[in-house]
Design a protein around this motif. Sequence first.
Motif, PDB file in Angstrom:
ATOM      1  N   LEU A 192       0.831  -1.201   0.000  1.00  0.00           N
ATOM      2  CA  LEU A 192       0.000   0.000   0.000  1.00  0.00           C
ATOM      3  C   LEU A 192       0.870   1.256   0.000  1.00  0.00           C
ATOM      4  O   LEU A 192       0.598   2.225  -0.730  1.00  0.00           O
ATOM      5  CB  LEU A 192      -0.927   0.000   1.211  1.00  0.00           C
ATOM      6  N   THR A 247       0.806   4.127  -2.985  1.00  0.00           N
ATOM      7  CA  THR A 247       0.444   5.530  -2.763  1.00  0.00           C
ATOM      8  C   THR A 247       1.623   6.461  -3.058  1.00  0.00           C
ATOM      9  O   THR A 247       1.423   7.598  -3.499  1.00  0.00           O
ATOM     10  CB  THR A 247      -0.042   5.735  -1.323  1.00  0.00           C
ATOM     11  N   ASP A 271      -3.834   5.096  -5.796  1.00  0.00           N
ATOM     12  CA  ASP A 271      -4.748   5.357  -4.681  1.00  0.00           C
ATOM     13  C   ASP A 271      -5.143   4.043  -4.031  1.00  0.00           C
ATOM     14  O   ASP A 271      -4.873   2.949  -4.543  1.00  0.00           O
ATOM     15  CB  ASP A 271      -5.982   6.142  -5.123  1.00  0.00           C
ATOM     16  N   ALA A 272      -5.774   4.154  -2.871  1.00  0.00           N
ATOM     17  CA  ALA A 272      -6.137   2.970  -2.089  1.00  0.00           C
ATOM     18  C   ALA A 272      -7.151   2.102  -2.816  1.00  0.00           C
ATOM     19  O   ALA A 272      -7.148   0.880  -2.683  1.00  0.00           O
ATOM     20  CB  ALA A 272      -6.676   3.392  -0.726  1.00  0.00           C
ATOM     21  N   TRP A 300      -5.407  -0.097  -5.140  1.00  0.00           N
ATOM     22  CA  TRP A 300      -4.714  -1.124  -4.359  1.00  0.00           C
ATOM     23  C   TRP A 300      -5.680  -2.228  -3.944  1.00  0.00           C
ATOM     24  O   TRP A 300      -5.348  -3.417  -4.025  1.00  0.00           O
ATOM     25  CB  TRP A 300      -4.074  -0.485  -3.125  1.00  0.00           C
ATOM     26  N   PRO A 307      -6.500   0.272   4.169  1.00  0.00           N
ATOM     27  CA  PRO A 307      -6.195   1.702   3.971  1.00  0.00           C
ATOM     28  C   PRO A 307      -6.579   2.570   5.167  1.00  0.00           C
ATOM     29  O   PRO A 307      -5.811   3.451   5.585  1.00  0.00           O
ATOM     30  CB  PRO A 307      -7.013   2.055   2.722  1.00  0.00           C
ATOM     31  N   ARG A 345      -3.850   4.360   7.908  1.00  0.00           N
ATOM     32  CA  ARG A 345      -3.857   5.781   8.255  1.00  0.00           C
ATOM     33  C   ARG A 345      -3.891   5.968   9.770  1.00  0.00           C
ATOM     34  O   ARG A 345      -3.202   6.848  10.320  1.00  0.00           O
ATOM     35  CB  ARG A 345      -5.054   6.483   7.606  1.00  0.00           C
TER      36      ARG A 345
END
Length: 453
Positions: free
Chosen positions: A84, A88, A93-94, A97, A158, A162
């Motif tokens: 991931l 990025t 982008d997630a 992914w 994702p 974060r």
Amino acid sequence: MHGLRELAEGTPPERERYIDLLRALAIVIVVLGHWTVIVVTGGAGGLDGFSALEVLPWGRPITWLLQVMPVFFLVGGFANAASLTSRTRGRGDAGDWLLDRSARLVPPTTVLLMTLAAAALIARLAGVEPVEVGRAVWLASIPLWFLLVYLVVVFLTPLMHRLHRRFGLVVPLVLVGLVAAGDVVRLVSDASAPQWGNYLFAWLAVHQIGFAWQDGTLPVRPTAAVPLLVGGSAVAVLLTVAGPYPVSMVDVPGTSFRNLSPPTLALLALATAQLGLVLLLRDAGNRWLRGFGPWMAVIAVNSVILTVLLWHMSAFVLVACAGYAFGLFPLPEPPGRTGAWLLWKLPWLVLLLLVLGTLVAVVGRVERRGAASSRSPWAPRALGRPGPRALATCIGYAACVLGLLGVAVTGPAEHGTLGLPAAGLAAFLFGAAVLRAARGVRGRRRNGDPAVT
């Protein structure tokens, strides 16, 4: 073989090869553990079976060595965080992914479900009793429980990554607290709702530790590994020997409180000890994997790792049915009745390995081809835009999860002509089709197809 050699020779020097070794070992141990613990019996009513742990209490402490699913979620967290982060950083982008991850997980599962449905239909047409068909399909589909949880964990990666970047190791600590709260409710009441939460909270906690290993938040020195190993082991012993938790780290039928379904604090304590052990052996493992032969073997196993997991119980069903129905191979005698059971298990395991190897050779190419062969040639133009494609990804994952849940929660009984709950099978196939269409659109966008830009 040539492709595996190219992969081995092209491995970047910075790759954490030990992670791949741990993943391969974890799945191999799971497969051998399932094959060993299940006892098949035959009689006038057809094939039946039970867990050897029901009649061999001395085997329950051994499950501390065989319960390695925490290791798989640990290395899954490491690998998911690494891929991931790489995506990025490369302006991906997630959502893309998640589509790539679904290409590795969903198509092999689709092949298994469709094969089981076709086999059940053929068996029913051949006159096999519906209950026996349902029991066989249920046994073959046991690995879907793992995939169900892992799909949810992947979908949440994702978001959880974060949270990890912002709060670090606080996140798994909170998740462990939620597991503890669920355990307390289970111990003092008959409420079933907390059980479902622990399926997710426990494995997410272990997955988060994989994030911490990948970005260096988790110390990997022996000075940190030893306290994890000793402390985790001590807590696990206290919780099981002096506390209310069972000793067995796998489910024993007939027991009211289990450590795996759903996961408990005792299992997380064992996971902590396993984390300490794998970190302690990390340097030795990486030195061993510098050899071309060992590393190529690890790559070979990992190239079909999901196929091995998904199909190992199908191999078990095939061997059991052939041994009973056609007398091709004697079934191992149940433990407790004869000491020959353990000796019979050895040739039994060899035969199972041969059958599984054949199955993997036939269907493993689906997993090896991955995203390259799992894109739909047709897809709505709207999926070419990021918003609709992200929505389709969410819908696809949700449908696949709900479908697997509908299949996994059913017991060994009759489930219709296809041997599987029709609603669950339909939901999963719908989700798989949606994800395949979204991957197809993204693939054409990469190739500059103006029809979907």
